[in-house]
Design a protein around this motif. Structure first.
Motif, PDB file in Angstrom:
ATOM      1  N   UNK A  20       0.840  -1.202   0.000  1.00 23.71           N
ATOM      2  CA  UNK A  20       0.000   0.000   0.000  1.00 23.71           C
ATOM      3  C   UNK A  20       0.873   1.249   0.000  1.00 23.71           C
ATOM      4  N   UNK A  21       1.966   1.223   0.757  1.00 23.80           N
ATOM      5  CA  UNK A  21       2.889   2.367   0.765  1.00 23.80           C
ATOM      6  C   UNK A  21       3.547   2.553  -0.602  1.00 23.80           C
ATOM      7  N   UNK A  22       3.918   1.453  -1.235  1.00 21.38           N
ATOM      8  CA  UNK A  22       4.544   1.544  -2.561  1.00 21.38           C
ATOM      9  C   UNK A  22       3.577   2.037  -3.630  1.00 21.38           C
ATOM     10  N   UNK A  23       2.286   1.888  -3.399  1.00 23.13           N
ATOM     11  CA  UNK A  23       1.307   2.321  -4.405  1.00 23.13           C
ATOM     12  C   UNK A  23       1.277   3.835  -4.573  1.00 23.13           C
ATOM     13  N   UNK A  24       1.869   4.571  -3.647  1.00 21.92           N
ATOM     14  CA  UNK A  24       1.917   6.027  -3.782  1.00 21.92           C
ATOM     15  C   UNK A  24       3.085   6.480  -4.658  1.00 21.92           C
ATOM     16  N   UNK A  25       3.966   5.562  -5.005  1.00 19.83           N
ATOM     17  CA  UNK A  25       5.143   5.891  -5.813  1.00 19.83           C
ATOM     18  C   UNK A  25       4.849   5.693  -7.306  1.00 19.83           C
ATOM     19  N   UNK A  26       5.745   6.217  -8.143  1.00 25.81           N
ATOM     20  CA  UNK A  26       5.600   6.081  -9.604  1.00 25.81           C
ATOM     21  C   UNK A  26       6.031   4.673 -10.009  1.00 25.81           C
ATOM     22  N   UNK A  27       5.097   3.938 -10.615  1.00 24.74           N
ATOM     23  CA  UNK A  27       5.383   2.576 -11.070  1.00 24.74           C
ATOM     24  C   UNK A  27       5.763   2.532 -12.545  1.00 24.74           C
ATOM     25  N   UNK A  28       5.210   3.438 -13.339  1.00 27.96           N
ATOM     26  CA  UNK A  28       5.484   3.449 -14.783  1.00 27.96           C
ATOM     27  C   UNK A  28       5.749   4.884 -15.221  1.00 27.96           C
ATOM     28  N   UNK A  29       6.695   5.003 -16.132  1.00 26.47           N
ATOM     29  CA  UNK A  29       7.060   6.318 -16.657  1.00 26.47           C
ATOM     30  C   UNK A  29       7.201   6.159 -18.162  1.00 26.47           C
ATOM     31  N   UNK A  42       4.094  10.264 -15.785  1.00 28.70           N
ATOM     32  CA  UNK A  42       4.382   9.409 -14.638  1.00 28.70           C
ATOM     33  C   UNK A  42       3.069   8.845 -14.112  1.00 28.70           C
ATOM     34  N   UNK A  43       3.061   7.548 -13.838  1.00 31.17           N
ATOM     35  CA  UNK A  43       1.844   6.894 -13.352  1.00 31.17           C
ATOM     36  C   UNK A  43       2.157   6.226 -12.011  1.00 31.17           C
ATOM     37  N   UNK A  44       1.448   6.637 -10.978  1.00 37.83           N
ATOM     38  CA  UNK A  44       1.642   6.027  -9.661  1.00 37.83           C
ATOM     39  C   UNK A  44       0.950   4.668  -9.618  1.00 37.83           C
ATOM     40  N   UNK A  45       1.299   3.885  -8.619  1.00 38.56           N
ATOM     41  CA  UNK A  45       0.693   2.575  -8.467  1.00 38.56           C
ATOM     42  C   UNK A  45      -0.798   2.651  -8.217  1.00 38.56           C
ATOM     43  N   UNK A  89      -1.364  -9.593  -6.957  1.00 35.36           N
ATOM     44  CA  UNK A  89      -0.187  -9.970  -7.742  1.00 35.36           C
ATOM     45  C   UNK A  89      -0.466  -9.865  -9.239  1.00 35.36           C
ATOM     46  N   UNK A  90      -1.629 -10.316  -9.674  1.00 36.05           N
ATOM     47  CA  UNK A  90      -1.958 -10.274 -11.107  1.00 36.05           C
ATOM     48  C   UNK A  90      -2.042  -8.840 -11.621  1.00 36.05           C
ATOM     49  N   UNK A  91      -2.705  -7.967 -10.867  1.00 37.43           N
ATOM     50  CA  UNK A  91      -2.826  -6.572 -11.313  1.00 37.43           C
ATOM     51  C   UNK A  91      -1.478  -5.859 -11.313  1.00 37.43           C
ATOM     52  N   UNK A  92      -0.655  -6.167 -10.330  1.00 34.58           N
ATOM     53  CA  UNK A  92       0.672  -5.549 -10.272  1.00 34.58           C
ATOM     54  C   UNK A  92       1.571  -6.074 -11.394  1.00 34.58           C
ATOM     55  N   UNK A  93       1.467  -7.358 -11.675  1.00 35.91           N
ATOM     56  CA  UNK A  93       2.261  -7.931 -12.771  1.00 35.91           C
ATOM     57  C   UNK A  93       1.868  -7.320 -14.110  1.00 35.91           C
ATOM     58  N   UNK A  94       0.578  -7.050 -14.295  1.00 38.81           N
ATOM     59  CA  UNK A  94       0.141  -6.415 -15.546  1.00 38.81           C
ATOM     60  C   UNK A  94       0.807  -5.052 -15.696  1.00 38.81           C
ATOM     61  N   UNK A  95       0.848  -4.280 -14.630  1.00 36.25           N
ATOM     62  CA  UNK A  95       1.474  -2.949 -14.690  1.00 36.25           C
ATOM     63  C   UNK A  95       2.973  -3.081 -14.951  1.00 36.25           C
ATOM     64  N   UNK A  96       3.624  -4.011 -14.257  1.00 31.45           N
ATOM     65  CA  UNK A  96       5.076  -4.147 -14.385  1.00 31.45           C
ATOM     66  C   UNK A  96       5.486  -4.667 -15.759  1.00 31.45           C
ATOM     67  N   UNK A  97       4.680  -5.550 -16.331  1.00 28.01           N
ATOM     68  CA  UNK A  97       5.050  -6.169 -17.599  1.00 28.01           C
ATOM     69  C   UNK A  97       4.537  -5.414 -18.829  1.00 28.01           C
ATOM     70  N   UNK A  98       3.583  -4.522 -18.654  1.00 28.11           N
ATOM     71  CA  UNK A  98       3.032  -3.770 -19.792  1.00 28.11           C
ATOM     72  C   UNK A  98       2.993  -2.274 -19.488  1.00 28.11           C
ATOM     73  N   UNK A  99       4.122  -1.651 -19.210  1.00 26.73           N
ATOM     74  CA  UNK A  99       4.115  -0.234 -18.829  1.00 26.73           C
ATOM     75  C   UNK A  99       3.639   0.694 -19.934  1.00 26.73           C
ATOM     76  N   UNK A 100       3.859   0.332 -21.199  1.00 27.44           N
ATOM     77  CA  UNK A 100       3.403   1.197 -22.294  1.00 27.44           C
ATOM     78  C   UNK A 100       1.884   1.301 -22.313  1.00 27.44           C
ATOM     79  N   UNK A 106      -3.322   5.879 -18.791  1.00 27.36           N
ATOM     80  CA  UNK A 106      -3.292   7.032 -17.885  1.00 27.36           C
ATOM     81  C   UNK A 106      -3.409   8.336 -18.661  1.00 27.36           C
ATOM     82  N   UNK A 107      -2.741   8.395 -19.796  1.00 22.99           N
ATOM     83  CA  UNK A 107      -2.807   9.597 -20.613  1.00 22.99           C
ATOM     84  C   UNK A 107      -4.204   9.795 -21.193  1.00 22.99           C
ATOM     85  N   UNK A 108      -4.848   8.728 -21.603  1.00 23.32           N
ATOM     86  CA  UNK A 108      -6.210   8.863 -22.139  1.00 23.32           C
ATOM     87  C   UNK A 108      -7.182   9.329 -21.055  1.00 23.32           C
TER      88      UNK A 108
END
Length: 193
Positions: A20-29, A42-45, A89-100, A106-108
């Motif tokens: 939960x603390x890490x979700x406030x940080x930028x996960x994808x740029x 920049x997209x936070x968790x 884990x599944x939702x986080x893996x999607x973000x980590x593996x598909x940052x584009x 996020x931009x849309x």
């Protein structure tokens, strides 16, 4: 490895709170060639995977039910806790593996568009750390769920006692005693004559 209640609480609560603390940080740029985007995004968790944060909270709530409930509640709570951790884990893996894709989505949302523009993105160190925390959360919930089969519920002082019955077997309550002029607080005290 069997865990007691205290170690199970640590095995689930620590990675959940860390996640939960890490979700406030930028996960994808990333960047996009869209004229309106203004360059880097920049997209936070929490923005990238808001459901993952909610599922981590559900893990903690299910842990509380697991530690305090009876056998049926423990079984249901264990299932909810493990499934929630797997969802995290599944939702986080999607973000980590598909940052584009995450950067484009996020931009849309920022531009109020229905289609995502083409974007390039990378996963930051915070995103990978969140993925590790989610994996540790899954391991902790599985260990707690397996260990909970041997736990007892709360102590007997939290159990509901059967109310006293009258001379004909009817249930007597404290209100009945008060109505008859007896003080139920003196029941266990010395007899007054």
């Amino acid at each position: 490895m069997r865990l007691d209640k205290r170690r199970s609480a640590l095995a689930v609560a620590l990675p959940a709170v860390l996640f939960i603390a890490l979700s406030t940080q930028v996960w994808a740029r990333g960047t996009t060639g869209d004229v309106l985007s203004g360059g880097a995004v920049d997209v936070t968790g929490a923005a990238a995977a808001p459901g993952a944060v909610g599922l981590a909270v559900i893990c903690v709530v299910a842990l509380l039910a697991l530690m305090t409930g009876g056998p049926v509640i423990r079984t249901a709570s264990a299932v909810v806790m493990v499934v929630s951790a797997l969802g995290t884990l599944a939702l986080t893996a999607f973000v980590a593996l598909r940052p584009s894709v995450v950067v484009g989505d996020a931009l849309s949302r920022q531009l109020a568009r229905t289609t995502a523009p083409d974007a390039t993105g990378i996963t930051t160190g915070w995103g990978w750390a969140a993925l590790v925390a989610a994996a540790v959360l899954v391991c902790g919930t599985v260990a707690a769920a397996v260990s909970s089969r041997n736990w007892s519920g709360l102590s007997a002082r939290y159990e509901r006692t059967k109310p006293a019955s009258g001379p004909r077997g009817e249930v007597r309550t404290t209100w009945d005693e008060l109505s008859e002029g007896h003080d139920p607080t003196l029941r266990d005290g010395p007899d007054r004559t």
